[in-house]
Structures are given as structure tokens and as C-alpha cells.
Design an enzyme around this catalytic site. Structure first.
Site, mmCIF file in Angstrom:
data_model
loop_
_atom_site.group_PDB
_atom_site.id
_atom_site.type_symbol
_atom_site.label_atom_id
_atom_site.label_comp_id
_atom_site.label_asym_id
_atom_site.label_seq_id
_atom_site.Cartn_x
_atom_site.Cartn_y
_atom_site.Cartn_z
ATOM 1 N N GLY A 191 -14.792 6.076 3.327
ATOM 2 C CA GLY A 191 -16.109 6.696 3.365
ATOM 3 C C GLY A 191 -17.001 6.230 4.502
ATOM 4 N N LYS A 192 -16.406 5.975 5.667
ATOM 5 C CA LYS A 192 -17.202 5.498 6.806
ATOM 6 C C LYS A 192 -18.231 6.537 7.248
ATOM 7 C CE LYS A 192 -13.667 4.695 9.515
ATOM 8 N NZ LYS A 192 -12.573 5.013 8.559
ATOM 9 N N ALA A 194 -19.352 9.042 5.588
ATOM 10 C CA ALA A 194 -20.304 9.254 4.499
ATOM 11 C C ALA A 194 -21.374 8.165 4.501
ATOM 12 C CB ALA A 194 -19.569 9.274 3.158
ATOM 13 N N GLU A 216 -15.387 12.533 15.816
ATOM 14 C CA GLU A 216 -14.367 12.911 14.844
ATOM 15 C C GLU A 216 -14.645 14.266 14.214
ATOM 16 O OE1 GLU A 216 -11.959 10.869 11.166
ATOM 17 O OE2 GLU A 216 -14.105 10.512 11.273
ATOM 18 N N ARG A 225 -21.914 18.171 5.100
ATOM 19 C CA ARG A 225 -21.906 16.969 4.265
ATOM 20 C C ARG A 225 -23.328 16.549 3.891
ATOM 21 N NH1 ARG A 225 -17.511 12.289 5.270
ATOM 22 N NH2 ARG A 225 -15.613 13.542 5.206
ATOM 23 N N GLN A 335 -12.337 1.933 12.821
ATOM 24 C CA GLN A 335 -11.203 2.026 11.902
ATOM 25 C C GLN A 335 -10.332 0.788 12.035
ATOM 26 O OE1 GLN A 335 -9.664 5.820 10.703
ATOM 27 N NE2 GLN A 335 -7.670 5.277 11.555
ATOM 28 N N ARG A 354 -10.411 -8.631 14.440
ATOM 29 C CA ARG A 354 -9.974 -9.222 15.707
ATOM 30 C C ARG A 354 -8.770 -8.481 16.270
ATOM 31 N NH1 ARG A 354 -10.471 -14.214 12.762
ATOM 32 N NH2 ARG A 354 -12.518 -15.137 13.104
ATOM 33 N N GLY A 357 -9.284 -5.780 18.983
ATOM 34 C CA GLY A 357 -9.792 -6.115 20.311
ATOM 35 C C GLY A 357 -10.877 -7.169 20.241
ATOM 36 N N LYS A 389 -20.150 -10.509 9.177
ATOM 37 C CA LYS A 389 -20.839 -11.254 10.238
ATOM 38 C C LYS A 389 -22.294 -10.824 10.233
ATOM 39 C CE LYS A 389 -21.018 -12.014 15.257
ATOM 40 N NZ LYS A 389 -20.397 -11.719 16.581
#
Length: 418
Positions: A191-192, A194, A216, A225, A335, A354, A357, A389
């Protein structure tokens, strides 16, 4: 030496101590002689030493005698030093701008690369204008003002930065802060998009102006949406048209409401950081409080690196530069790779990032989205935001609710009116 440079030096010779009060560096002078004289005047003034013909020639040499004598024979007012300095700075900026444009036009074989490098050079040029020496005591007032603003926001139950509308998250982060890069990472189906849309609409409802770059989904899909989430009508019904008369009226009312929100969407087929920078500057000219990018791995790099992971890391650093240049929070979806699928506990950790990258180094905050029902027999609405973080505060896990039918994230303590 130009007239404005002579005037600045002449006024500086009248009142050397005032040269420390104007933001004019030796490098702003075009002439080598002007740079040398200004440097000596400021150095001696800072040390509390006398500045006259004797001391200047002792530092600069006899070759400067005639030039200094000419300048001192003219009449310049120390009260006008600030205005003289502004003219010298403006001329310096004009020269720097001309150099950038000449460099850009020298080789147009790779237009996209030229656009990126030129835009970055222009940002650096504008930033250098603000990079002037500041005494620590001058910063203390800003610190007090920031603390006061934070206390006021806390007393009102508000976020100091751009709010996501997700109360626990806003209290943990203090909202989305200016110049920060916030990475929101997850595996597919978590659900990113969203989450991004929920946060963008919540912020826009409070008057914050936002830009969304969707590499995307199309702008029409994003809008659909948004209508689903705000109308309590499932995306399935919107796509198939299986709507009741009451639901149609709900949708009409919602579209009128959403049309008033200060949100803009860019949905290019292929998109590079330079494209985002260009569009963000256009939006910023009309007012921009936050920028969201969906998603990092779909951006197109204009420079080939030794690995895709390095390219993605480079693009994250570009987005951080945009955040600093425009002084807005930039939120980038990311992702995660499938490495975590082999673990019993599928909750993302920083080590998973990590592998994508050098994203972690560029990010100020990293948020992981997790829904246990994707992997296990768990309540469908149960969701988590894991703060992996946070440069401004604590890390931890925030329980949330994810409404799959309407593709939206809400606080667990809020009743779903749908």
C-alpha cells in the site's frame, strides 16, 4: 576595475569596520586588484588594525600605490556601502549566470544531461548567494523562534511540519520537515501509493500545497483512488460502474471537494531527477509545500553507474538536493528487494534498504510499511508504519489501519465512517 567595485572599496576605506557588516566576499570582485584590496581591508578590520595607505601598501606592495591613491581621491560615503556591495554582488551573480549558460550551450549533444547539470548549477548559484558568514549569536534568535513554534504546535495538537493526518506518526516525526528527504519503503502489495495519497490529501485538506510525481500510475488512476478513499466507495465499484444512486451522489460531492485541493500531478512515461527538478520549480513558483515521488526505482538515471543499486542511490541524493534547494519535504516511495521474503519475520529493517543502494545515507527519515496479512493469517486491516530512521527523534512501530477496498491508511483510533 568597475565603478561599483571602486565605490565599495572607497567606502570601505572610509569606514573599514563596516566591511564586516556587509555580505561581500573578495570572490565577488571581478578584478584581481579589487579582490586583493578588499581582502586586506576586511582582514585588518577584523583584527582591529588600522587601514590606511601605509598599511595597505605594506600588505599589497608598491604596485598598488597609484590605484589606491586614485580611489582615495574620490568621494565615497560609508553610509552607501551596503548599496555598493549589493551592486558588486549582482554583477558577480550576472557573470556566474553567464558562465553557466555559456557552458550549457557549448555542447548540446546530450540535452537531458545538459538540462540536469544546468539546473543544478543554477540551484548552486542561488544557494551560494545565501551562503554568507553568520555569527553564532545571530542564529540563537532563530532557535528560540523554532522552539516557540514547536511548543505552540504541540499545545494545539498540531504538527510543526507538513502533517500526514496520521496522528501518531505526526507526533513522532513532528510532521514532514522542510528540506528533509523521507523514504517510504515496502514490498509490493503493502500500500505504498495508497499511503502517499492518504498523506497528500490529508495535508492538502489543511491548506498545504503539494505536487505528486507518479512514475507508476497515471494521473487518472491516482485521481480515481482519491475519489474512492474520500467517498467510501470501493475502487472496484468505481472501475466497474456498479454504483447505486446514493453512491453516485457521494462521488459527485467528493469530486467537487477534491477539485478544490491544492494538489498537482505529473505522470510522465519516463522521468529523471532533472525532469522532477524542472517541474518542481514550476510548481514552486506558484507555491509548493511538499513533493511526493512514486517511486524511486522507476526513475530514469541520465548517468550510467556501475550498478543499478548505485544509480538508485544517486537518484535519492538528487531528491535530497531538491528538498534542500526548494526548502520543502520530499517524500519518495521505494520498493524493497525480495531478500526479506526468506525471513520468518517479514517486517522490513534498515539492512533491507541498504541493499537498494545508498538510499539510507541520503534520507532524513525512513518509514517502512507492513501488513502482516500479506504473509500470514492476520486481520486484513491491521497495518504498521515502522520508523527505521529518524534524524529528528525516536524510531519505533506505529499501528495503523489499511482499508483495502478504498486503498487508504487511517489511524487505528479513528472510526471508519464508511
Amino acid at each position: 576595475m568597475s565603478p561599483e567595485e571602486r565605490a565599495a572599496i572607497g567606502a570601505g576605506l572610509v569606514a573599514p569596520e563596516k566591511t564586516l557588516q556587509v555580505p561581500l566576499s573578495p570572490e565577488d570582485f571581478e578584478s584581481n586588484a579589487g579582490q586583493a584590496i578588499w581582502r586586506v581591508i576586511r582582514t585588518r578590520a577584523a583584527a582591529g588594525e588600522s587601514v590606511d595607505v601605509v598599511t595597505l601598501l605594506a600588505d599589497l606592495g608598491e604596485s598598488f600605490r597609484s590605484l589606491i591613491a586614485e580611489i582615495m581621491s574620490e568621494s565615497f560615503s560609508a553610509g552607501n556601502l551596503k548599496a555598493y556591495a549589493a551592486r558588486v554582488r549582482k554583477a558577480a551573480k550576472r557573470r556566474a549566470l553567464q558562465e553557466v549558460l555559456e557552458r550549457a550551450s557549448a555542447d548540446l549533444s546530450d540535452p537531458e544531461c545538459v538540462i540536469e547539470s544546468t539546473l543544478q548549477a543554477l540551484i548552486d548559484l542561488d544557494r551560494r548567494e545565501g551562503l554568507r558568514d553568520t555569527h553564532f549569536k545571530n542564529l540563537m534568535g532563530d532557535v528560540i523562534a523554532q522552539i516557540d513554534a514547536a511548543q505552540t504546535a504541540r499545545a494545539r495538537g498540531e504538527a510543526l511540519g507538513v502533517p500526514t493526518g496520521m496522528g501518531t506518526l505526526d507526533r513522532s516525526l513532528g510532521g514532514l520537515h522542510r528540506s528533509d528527504l523521507i523514504i517510504v519503503a515496502a514490498r509490493p502489495a503493502m500500500g505504498k501509493t495508497a499511503w502517499m495519497l492518504s498523506a497528500a490529501i490529508n495535508a492538502a485538506r489543511q491548506g498545504y500545497r503539494g505536487g505528486i510525481v507518479s512514475a507508476e500510475m497515471s494521473a487518472a488512476q491516482i485521481a480515481q483512488r482519491a475519489v474512492s478513499g474520500a467517498s467510501n466507495v470501493s475502487t472496484y465499484k468505481l472501475r466497474t460502474g456498479a454504483l447505486t444512486q446514493g453512491e453516485i451522489q457521494q462521488i459527485v460531492d467528493v469530486t467537487h471537494d477534491l477539485a478544490k485541493l491544492p494538489l498537482r500531478i505529473m505522470d510522465p512515461d519516463a522521468c529523471s531527477p532533472a525532469d522532477i527538478l524542472t517541474q518542481a520549480h514550476v510548481w514552486a513558483s506558484q507555491g509548493l509545500d511538499f513533493l511526493m515521488v512514486d517511486f524511486l526505482q522507476l526513475l530514469r538515471s541520465e548517468r550510467q553507474a556501475e550498478s543499478r543499486a548505485r544509480e538508485v542511490g544517486d537518484m535519492a541524493r538528487h531528491l535530497k538536493s531538491i528538498a534542500k534547494a526548494l526548502d520543502i519535504p520530499v517524500i519518495a516511495l521505494c520498493q524493497l528487494n525480495r531478500g526479506l521474503e526468506s525471513r520468518v519475520d517479514k517486517r522490513p529493517i534498515m539492512a533491507d534498504l541498504r541493499d537498494s543502494g545508498e538510499i539510507e545515507e541520503a534520507a532524513d527519515e525512513v518509514l517502512f510499511l507492513y501488513r502482516d496479512c500479506v504473509y500470514h493469517d492476520a486481520p486484513a486491516e491491521a497495518a504498521e508504519i515502522i520508523i527505521g530512521k529518524n534524524r529528528h527523534g525516536p524510531i519505533g512501530v506505529i499501528p495503523m489501519r489499511f482499508i483495502a477496498e478504498r486503498m487508504c491508511w487511517i489511524d487505528p483510533d479513528l472510526r471508519d465512517e464508511g
